[in-house]
Design an enzyme around this catalytic site. Structure first.
Site, PDB file in Angstrom:
ATOM      1  N   ASN A 163      -0.808  10.757  -0.789  1.00  0.00           N
ATOM      2  CA  ASN A 163      -1.465   9.615  -0.907  1.00  0.00           C
ATOM      3  C   ASN A 163      -2.522   9.377   0.248  1.00  0.00           C
ATOM      4  O   ASN A 163      -3.760   8.793   0.244  1.00  0.00           O
ATOM      5  CB  ASN A 163      -0.840   8.410  -0.854  1.00  0.00           C
ATOM      6  CG  ASN A 163       0.188   8.264  -0.130  1.00  0.00           C
ATOM      7  OD1 ASN A 163       1.142   9.185  -0.021  1.00  0.00           O
ATOM      8  ND2 ASN A 163       0.286   7.384   0.874  1.00  0.00           N
ATOM      9  N   SER A 211       2.628   5.772 -11.922  1.00  0.00           N
ATOM     10  CA  SER A 211       2.095   4.279 -11.898  1.00  0.00           C
ATOM     11  C   SER A 211       0.683   4.113 -12.501  1.00  0.00           C
ATOM     12  O   SER A 211      -0.132   4.984 -12.287  1.00  0.00           O
ATOM     13  CB  SER A 211       2.138   3.911 -10.198  1.00  0.00           C
ATOM     14  OG  SER A 211       1.812   2.672 -10.046  1.00  0.00           O
ATOM     15  N   HIS A 213      -1.646   1.524 -11.656  1.00  0.00           N
ATOM     16  CA  HIS A 213      -2.991   0.939 -10.885  1.00  0.00           C
ATOM     17  C   HIS A 213      -3.560   2.172 -10.177  1.00  0.00           C
ATOM     18  O   HIS A 213      -4.644   1.614  -9.549  1.00  0.00           O
ATOM     19  CB  HIS A 213      -2.492  -0.165 -10.164  1.00  0.00           C
ATOM     20  CG  HIS A 213      -1.824  -0.165  -9.023  1.00  0.00           C
ATOM     21  ND1 HIS A 213      -2.150  -0.081  -7.778  1.00  0.00           N
ATOM     22  CD2 HIS A 213      -0.379   0.404  -8.398  1.00  0.00           C
ATOM     23  CE1 HIS A 213      -1.325   0.233  -6.637  1.00  0.00           C
ATOM     24  NE2 HIS A 213      -0.198   0.463  -7.258  1.00  0.00           N
ATOM     25  N   THR A 249      13.587  -8.126 -18.873  1.00  0.00           N
ATOM     26  CA  THR A 249      12.722  -7.946 -20.061  1.00  0.00           C
ATOM     27  C   THR A 249      11.451  -7.170 -19.955  1.00  0.00           C
ATOM     28  O   THR A 249      10.867  -7.525 -18.651  1.00  0.00           O
ATOM     29  CB  THR A 249      12.228  -9.510 -20.417  1.00  0.00           C
ATOM     30  OG1 THR A 249      13.534 -10.128 -20.759  1.00  0.00           O
ATOM     31  CG2 THR A 249      11.391  -9.595 -21.576  1.00  0.00           C
ATOM     32  N   CYS A 336       0.284   0.784   2.197  1.00  0.00           N
ATOM     33  CA  CYS A 336       1.657  -0.068   2.222  1.00  0.00           C
ATOM     34  C   CYS A 336       1.892   0.214   3.661  1.00  0.00           C
ATOM     35  O   CYS A 336       2.274  -0.743   4.410  1.00  0.00           O
ATOM     36  CB  CYS A 336       2.670   0.953   1.624  1.00  0.00           C
ATOM     37  SG  CYS A 336       2.301   1.146  -0.296  1.00  0.00           S
TER      38      CYS A 336
END
Ligand SMILES: Cc1ncc(COP(=O)(O)O)c(C=O)c1O
Length: 399
Positions: A163, A211, A213, A249, A336
């Site tokens: 990344n 992922s 996004h 859920t 992050c």
């Protein structure tokens, strides 16, 4: 945002594509069912989940027989489930901590490294693999550990694309070595999906993290895709959703968005390997014309949208602020670790000097960028770097 930004931080996140949003919207209003409900409203939501799973299996070329797509809240949770889930399950199956090992590369995302560190604190055996100056892992270092290990159960976790510097690992080679010694292989493909082909069968990996996004889908949704031979212990306990491996859920609109992203993967790859790569090359060439700069990461085996450059004598954070004033959004590394404000573990593992790390900047293009964005960035960057160097204590870099 009131002014037009040139967004060059697509490794942090990407805008949601209209086509993706359109498919998601009905599941936020009229089609609101709970996929666990037996009535037709619930079955409608369940059908949306099934369709998304199928699209993901197709995109990743996953074997239909017994493979599973486990929806999670993103890549962070998927990585935690892969690593902790594997270790705890082996323990439950009667394998002692001494007979168990987790091996990860030293340049993994924090969402792999932190669960590894947490396992270490619990007394599990964890090893970290070194990388070379380009951020490339050598399969010999993995073979060295595996050949001398007496562990009965081993998990190797190596990301497909980094990344920060964008280096793409030779994952197939790594998986072959791991399998020779009976180890399982997990790969965090959060940055790779939609940019390079991610073929689970060809790469011969047992678990893959994705992922939405990072590829024009919504935030807060991802998946861990596992082959039929993998056994995991859940890390979230509850109603037993997602094959008992991730209770809660399901985020139906998010899952529909992730499914759409999976369907669009071939189109994204063509764009990245064509137009985005050309823009990236133009960007890198222009940035390296600024004196005292160097490209970080592998020169060829890197993501088609990644330019990671060290500007000597300049502080990366100062560059971000100055560029932002000019309407350009970039980053120093992973979004992050920016929160934690610490030196990049990736650049350190690659052996960069303190000065090279301090002056590093990550520019990551997306399918929405064009030549004007690149040319404007190059123009502004040359001025901003010159200006910052003028006030820098490192007089040798003034021009
Ligand atoms: C390689 C990699 N893995 C994991 C993550 C975490 O992804 P998510 O935001 O979906 O939890 C990121 C995001 O920065 C990433 O780049």
């Amino acid at each position: 945002m009131n002014k037009r930004m040139i967004y060059l931080d697509n490794a942090a996140t990407t805008p949601v594509l209209d086509e993706v949003l359109e498919e998601m919207l009905p599941y936020m209003s009229a089609r609101y069912g709970n996929p666990s409900s037996l009535h037709s409203v619930g079955r409608d939501a369940k059908a949306a989940l099934d369709k998304a799973r199928e699209r993901i299996c197709n995109a990743l070329n996953m074997d239909g027989s017994g493979s599973m797509v486990i929806f999670t809240s993103g890549a962070t949770e998927a990585n935690n489930l892969a690593i902790k889930g594997f270790a705890y399950r082996m323990l439950r199956d009667g394998i002692s901590k001494d007979d168990l090992m987790v091996i990860a590369s030293s340049i993994e995302h924090e969402s792999v490294l932190e669960p590894c560190r947490a396992l270490e604190k619990e007394g599990f055996n964890v090893r970290y693999l070194p990388v070379d100056k380009d951020g490339m892992l050598k399969s010999e270092s993995l073979e060295h550990i595996l050949a001398s290990s007496k562990c009965k159960s081993i998990l190797v976790s190596v990301m497909l694309a980094n990344n920060e510097v964008g280096t793409i690992q030779r994952l197939k080679e790594i998986a072959e070595v791991a399998h020779k010694y009976g180890a399982f292989v997990h790969s965090d493909a959060a940055q790779a999906i939609g940019k390079v082909k991610v073929d689970a069968r060809e790469l011969a990996v047992d678990m893959l993290t994705i992922s939405a996004h990072k590829a024009y889908g919504p935030k807060g949704i991802g998946a861990l895709c596992i082959s039929k031979d993998v056994r995991l212990e859940p890390i979230l306990h509850g109603g037993g959703h997602e094959y008992g491996l991730r209770s809660g859920t399901q985020n139906v609109p998010g899952i529909v968005g992730l499914g759409k992203v999976a369907e669009l993967v071939p189109r994204f790859i063509a764009l990245y390997q064509g137009r985005v790569r050309q823009l990236r090359d133009r960007l890198i060439k222009g940035l390296l014309e600024i004196p005292y700069t160097r490209l970080n990461g592998h020169p060829e085996e890197r993501l088609a949208n990644n330019a990671h450059i060290s500007f000597l004598g300049v502080n990366g954070e100062d560059l971000i602020i100055k560029l932002d004033e000019h309407g350009i959004a970039v980053s120093t590394g992973s979004a992050c670790s920016t929160l934690k404000q610490k030196e990049s573990h990736v650049l350190r593992a690659m052996g960069l000097s303190r000065e090279e790390i301090n002056g590093s900047l990550r520019l990551t293009l997306g399918i929405q960028n064009d030549e004007q964005d690149v040319d404007y960035t190059l123009e502004v960057m040359a001025d901003v770097v010159r200006e910052l160097r003028r006030v820098s204590p490192y007089s040798k870099y003034r021009s």
